[in-house]
Motif scaffolding. Sequence first.
Motif, mmCIF file in Angstrom:
data_model
loop_
_atom_site.group_PDB
_atom_site.id
_atom_site.type_symbol
_atom_site.label_atom_id
_atom_site.label_comp_id
_atom_site.label_asym_id
_atom_site.label_seq_id
_atom_site.Cartn_x
_atom_site.Cartn_y
_atom_site.Cartn_z
ATOM 1 N N THR A 256 0.722 -1.082 0.003
ATOM 2 C CA THR A 256 0.055 -0.123 0.017
ATOM 3 C C THR A 256 0.868 1.343 -0.018
ATOM 4 O O THR A 256 0.647 2.242 -0.845
ATOM 5 C CB THR A 256 -0.785 0.191 1.319
ATOM 6 N N GLY B 125 2.655 4.027 11.852
ATOM 7 C CA GLY B 125 1.797 2.837 11.858
ATOM 8 C C GLY B 125 2.529 2.072 10.637
ATOM 9 O O GLY B 125 3.750 2.262 10.098
ATOM 10 N N ALA B 126 1.794 0.774 10.245
ATOM 11 C CA ALA B 126 2.295 -0.121 9.260
ATOM 12 C C ALA B 126 2.651 0.470 8.063
ATOM 13 O O ALA B 126 3.514 0.257 7.362
ATOM 14 C CB ALA B 126 0.989 -1.057 9.193
ATOM 15 N N VAL B 127 1.604 1.331 7.432
ATOM 16 C CA VAL B 127 1.833 1.923 6.151
ATOM 17 C C VAL B 127 2.478 3.184 6.190
ATOM 18 O O VAL B 127 3.519 3.422 5.386
ATOM 19 C CB VAL B 127 0.309 2.189 5.616
ATOM 20 N N VAL C 261 1.535 12.218 13.920
ATOM 21 C CA VAL C 261 1.073 10.668 14.892
ATOM 22 C C VAL C 261 0.428 11.244 15.960
ATOM 23 O O VAL C 261 0.035 12.322 16.074
ATOM 24 C CB VAL C 261 2.260 10.161 15.275
ATOM 25 N N GLY C 262 0.176 10.168 17.045
ATOM 26 C CA GLY C 262 -0.886 10.467 18.176
ATOM 27 C C GLY C 262 -0.096 10.635 19.389
ATOM 28 O O GLY C 262 -0.708 10.482 20.447
ATOM 29 N N LYS D 178 5.615 8.442 19.521
ATOM 30 C CA LYS D 178 5.646 8.164 18.115
ATOM 31 C C LYS D 178 6.510 9.078 17.435
ATOM 32 O O LYS D 178 7.087 8.684 16.171
ATOM 33 C CB LYS D 178 4.064 7.850 17.658
ATOM 34 N N ARG E 101 -0.549 15.084 16.623
ATOM 35 C CA ARG E 101 -1.774 15.373 16.183
ATOM 36 C C ARG E 101 -2.981 15.777 17.627
ATOM 37 O O ARG E 101 -3.997 16.407 17.508
ATOM 38 C CB ARG E 101 -2.968 14.599 15.493
ATOM 39 N N HIS F 129 -4.399 8.768 5.647
ATOM 40 C CA HIS F 129 -4.934 7.719 6.189
ATOM 41 C C HIS F 129 -5.947 7.992 7.146
ATOM 42 O O HIS F 129 -6.526 7.016 7.643
ATOM 43 C CB HIS F 129 -3.515 6.957 7.137
ATOM 44 N N VAL G 240 -5.862 7.052 0.919
ATOM 45 C CA VAL G 240 -5.748 5.639 1.336
ATOM 46 C C VAL G 240 -6.603 5.019 2.427
ATOM 47 O O VAL G 240 -6.936 3.849 2.417
ATOM 48 C CB VAL G 240 -4.190 5.598 1.587
ATOM 49 N N GLY G 241 -6.705 6.052 3.475
ATOM 50 C CA GLY G 241 -7.526 5.469 4.543
ATOM 51 C C GLY G 241 -8.391 6.500 5.160
ATOM 52 O O GLY G 241 -7.890 7.635 4.959
ATOM 53 N N TYR H 79 -13.934 5.308 11.069
ATOM 54 C CA TYR H 79 -14.414 4.256 10.912
ATOM 55 C C TYR H 79 -15.306 3.727 11.897
ATOM 56 O O TYR H 79 -16.180 2.980 11.845
ATOM 57 C CB TYR H 79 -13.146 3.267 10.776
ATOM 58 N N PHE I 239 -7.543 4.843 -3.299
ATOM 59 C CA PHE I 239 -6.438 3.879 -3.469
ATOM 60 C C PHE I 239 -6.969 2.499 -2.941
ATOM 61 O O PHE I 239 -7.420 2.491 -1.749
ATOM 62 C CB PHE I 239 -5.266 4.291 -2.937
ATOM 63 N N VAL J 64 -5.528 -1.231 -2.489
ATOM 64 C CA VAL J 64 -4.075 -2.065 -2.684
ATOM 65 C C VAL J 64 -4.457 -3.354 -3.689
ATOM 66 O O VAL J 64 -3.447 -3.579 -4.225
ATOM 67 C CB VAL J 64 -3.419 -2.444 -1.183
ATOM 68 N N ASN K 223 -1.734 0.877 19.291
ATOM 69 C CA ASN K 223 -0.479 0.082 18.261
ATOM 70 C C ASN K 223 0.643 1.036 18.219
ATOM 71 O O ASN K 223 0.279 2.224 17.917
ATOM 72 C CB ASN K 223 -1.106 -0.646 17.218
HETATM 73 P P1 NAP Z 1 -1.827 1.653 11.656
HETATM 74 O O1 NAP Z 1 -1.333 3.041 11.316
HETATM 75 O O2 NAP Z 1 -0.644 0.821 12.023
HETATM 76 O O3 NAP Z 1 -2.772 1.752 12.805
HETATM 77 C C1 NAP Z 1 -3.864 2.767 12.847
HETATM 78 C C2 NAP Z 1 -3.341 3.901 13.462
HETATM 79 O O4 NAP Z 1 -4.241 5.269 12.939
HETATM 80 C C3 NAP Z 1 -3.280 4.355 15.053
HETATM 81 O O5 NAP Z 1 -2.134 3.733 15.456
HETATM 82 C C4 NAP Z 1 -3.405 5.912 15.263
HETATM 83 O O6 NAP Z 1 -1.959 6.440 15.042
HETATM 84 C C5 NAP Z 1 -4.222 6.180 14.046
HETATM 85 N N1 NAP Z 1 -5.433 6.555 14.123
HETATM 86 C C6 NAP Z 1 -6.382 5.937 14.857
HETATM 87 N N2 NAP Z 1 -7.661 6.589 15.084
HETATM 88 C C7 NAP Z 1 -7.211 7.841 14.730
HETATM 89 C C8 NAP Z 1 -8.236 8.855 14.440
HETATM 90 N N3 NAP Z 1 -9.404 9.212 14.970
HETATM 91 N N4 NAP Z 1 -7.574 10.071 13.699
HETATM 92 C C9 NAP Z 1 -6.377 10.111 13.261
HETATM 93 N N5 NAP Z 1 -5.358 9.103 13.417
HETATM 94 C C10 NAP Z 1 -6.029 7.912 13.929
HETATM 95 O O7 NAP Z 1 -2.810 1.058 10.468
HETATM 96 P P2 NAP Z 1 -2.359 0.819 9.082
HETATM 97 O O8 NAP Z 1 -2.536 -0.550 8.958
HETATM 98 O O9 NAP Z 1 -1.082 1.417 8.617
HETATM 99 O O10 NAP Z 1 -3.391 1.557 8.171
HETATM 100 C C11 NAP Z 1 -3.193 3.025 7.936
HETATM 101 C C12 NAP Z 1 -4.536 3.364 7.274
HETATM 102 O O11 NAP Z 1 -4.281 2.983 5.978
HETATM 103 C C13 NAP Z 1 -5.903 3.078 7.726
HETATM 104 O O12 NAP Z 1 -6.921 4.039 7.493
HETATM 105 C C14 NAP Z 1 -6.010 1.930 6.820
HETATM 106 O O13 NAP Z 1 -7.480 1.846 6.527
HETATM 107 C C15 NAP Z 1 -5.598 2.182 5.445
HETATM 108 N N6 NAP Z 1 -5.136 1.344 4.498
HETATM 109 C C16 NAP Z 1 -5.643 1.408 3.204
HETATM 110 C C17 NAP Z 1 -5.533 0.387 2.286
HETATM 111 C C18 NAP Z 1 -6.017 0.530 0.777
HETATM 112 O O14 NAP Z 1 -5.881 -0.339 0.093
HETATM 113 N N7 NAP Z 1 -6.810 1.546 0.671
HETATM 114 C C19 NAP Z 1 -4.503 -0.858 2.721
HETATM 115 C C20 NAP Z 1 -3.869 -0.606 3.665
HETATM 116 C C21 NAP Z 1 -4.226 0.378 4.863
HETATM 117 P P3 NAP Z 1 -1.653 7.598 15.571
HETATM 118 O O15 NAP Z 1 -1.612 7.386 17.030
HETATM 119 O O16 NAP Z 1 -0.305 8.016 15.225
HETATM 120 O O17 NAP Z 1 -2.422 8.843 15.178
#
Ligand code: NAP
Length: 338
Positions: free
Chosen positions: A132, A156-158, A177-178, A182, A198, A221, A243-244, A249, A273, A275, A323
């Motif tokens: 992604t 985070g992961a992405v 980030v939060g 981080k 943030r 994201h 992307v997110g 959610y 986007f 993936v 996380n």
């Molecule tokens: P991640 O960043 O490892 O974990 C989620 C992180 O989102 C949390 O640790 C937190 O980080 C942040 N978050 C949670 N609630 C929030 C809010 N209300 N406002 C702002 N930030 C918030 O997860 P990831 O797997 O890498 O995914 C990141 C994003 O990419 C997600 O939206 C996911 O759905 C999207 N994604 C999309 C695709 C696609 O194909 N479109 C593929 C993969 C992932 P902080 O504490 O740093 O804020």
Amino acid sequence: MSVNQQILLKSYPIGAPTENDFSLVETAIPELNAGEVLNRTIYLSLDPYMRGRISNRESYATPVALGSVMVGSTVSQVVKSNNPKFSEGEFVVGSDGWESYGIAKAENLRKLDPKQLPISTALGIAGMPGMTAYFALLDIGKPQPGETVVVSAASGAVGAIVGQIAKIKGCRAIGIVGSDEKCAYVVDELGFDACINRRTQNLNTALKAACPDGIDVYVDHTAGPILEAVLQQINLGARIPLVGLISQYNAKTLPPGPNLMPLLIKRALIKGFLVGDYLGRQAEFIHDISQWLHAGKLKYKEDVVNRLENAPHAFLGLFQGDNFGKLIVRVGDDPTKN
Ligand code: NAP
Ligand code: FER
């Protein structure tokens, strides 16, 4: 080895899910049909997209049926194979879901070589989240040397991979980030140029200070207030891979959207986007990511939670930023680490 632990979806949550939306059951391991492979789960990936799968809201994918095993990517070891392509003891990545043993068709499994990369990376930097980051940034963001790239959920992961690839491409990388911890990680360990908390900083002021030349690429994201603030600082011709939207959610009703006028004034591109559209280019991604990892140009962090029964609690934490790094459950022993 006769019992399979499974986590089933009990109810479709409205708003934030709770642990009561899931149930843990123990079932017998079914017999293998012709061509199938029985896997012992070692690692289960927990990802934000799973919130969409436990919702009745219309989405790009069908939801998990009530009473069914939760979906999810897994890294496993083959324990029995009725398929000549896979042998007992081999490591595979697949989609066996939230369970300790899974039965899969061979076409849904990809073999992993533990000598190449740690097997857990197939769920993170060398898997769906890495892919992604790679394609959203490079294909839609098209970062040019000297440009400023901003990414939310940056540790985070992405996000962590987006910022590091931006640096490899000669850009300035700014994370959002939060927590301060981080922030320190993405700047000190991953080499981002700056980071914004943030929760404690004013986004508009902090973005202005961190991006004196404006923002050329924003990998979104979160949507919501972060997107709103970023739009105020975008440059002419900015690109925004969408992307997110994790900030919404768990929303019971959708929040009012951001003011999109800067997109028009700046002739910016915002593009959705998925993936899955890039599966045909997986080899290109694996090639570059492996090379960068082996050359020490990329780092990754995994947040590993032990035992399948803890998966629901850990999953809920994704939406509160609990996380720190790619969230993975260690469901069973990892023999590559012994
Ligand atoms: P991640 O960043 O490892 O974990 C989620 C992180 O989102 C949390 O640790 C937190 O980080 C942040 N978050 C949670 N609630 C929030 C809010 N209300 N406002 C702002 N930030 C918030 O997860 P990831 O797997 O890498 O995914 C990141 C994003 O990419 C997600 O939206 C996911 O759905 C999207 N994604 C999309 C695709 C696609 O194909 N479109 C593929 C993969 C992932 P902080 O504490 O740093 O804020
Ligand atoms: C996500 C992970 C994957 C997500 C979407 C996907 C919007 C898309 C998968 C696909 O291509 O089908 O977090 O969030």
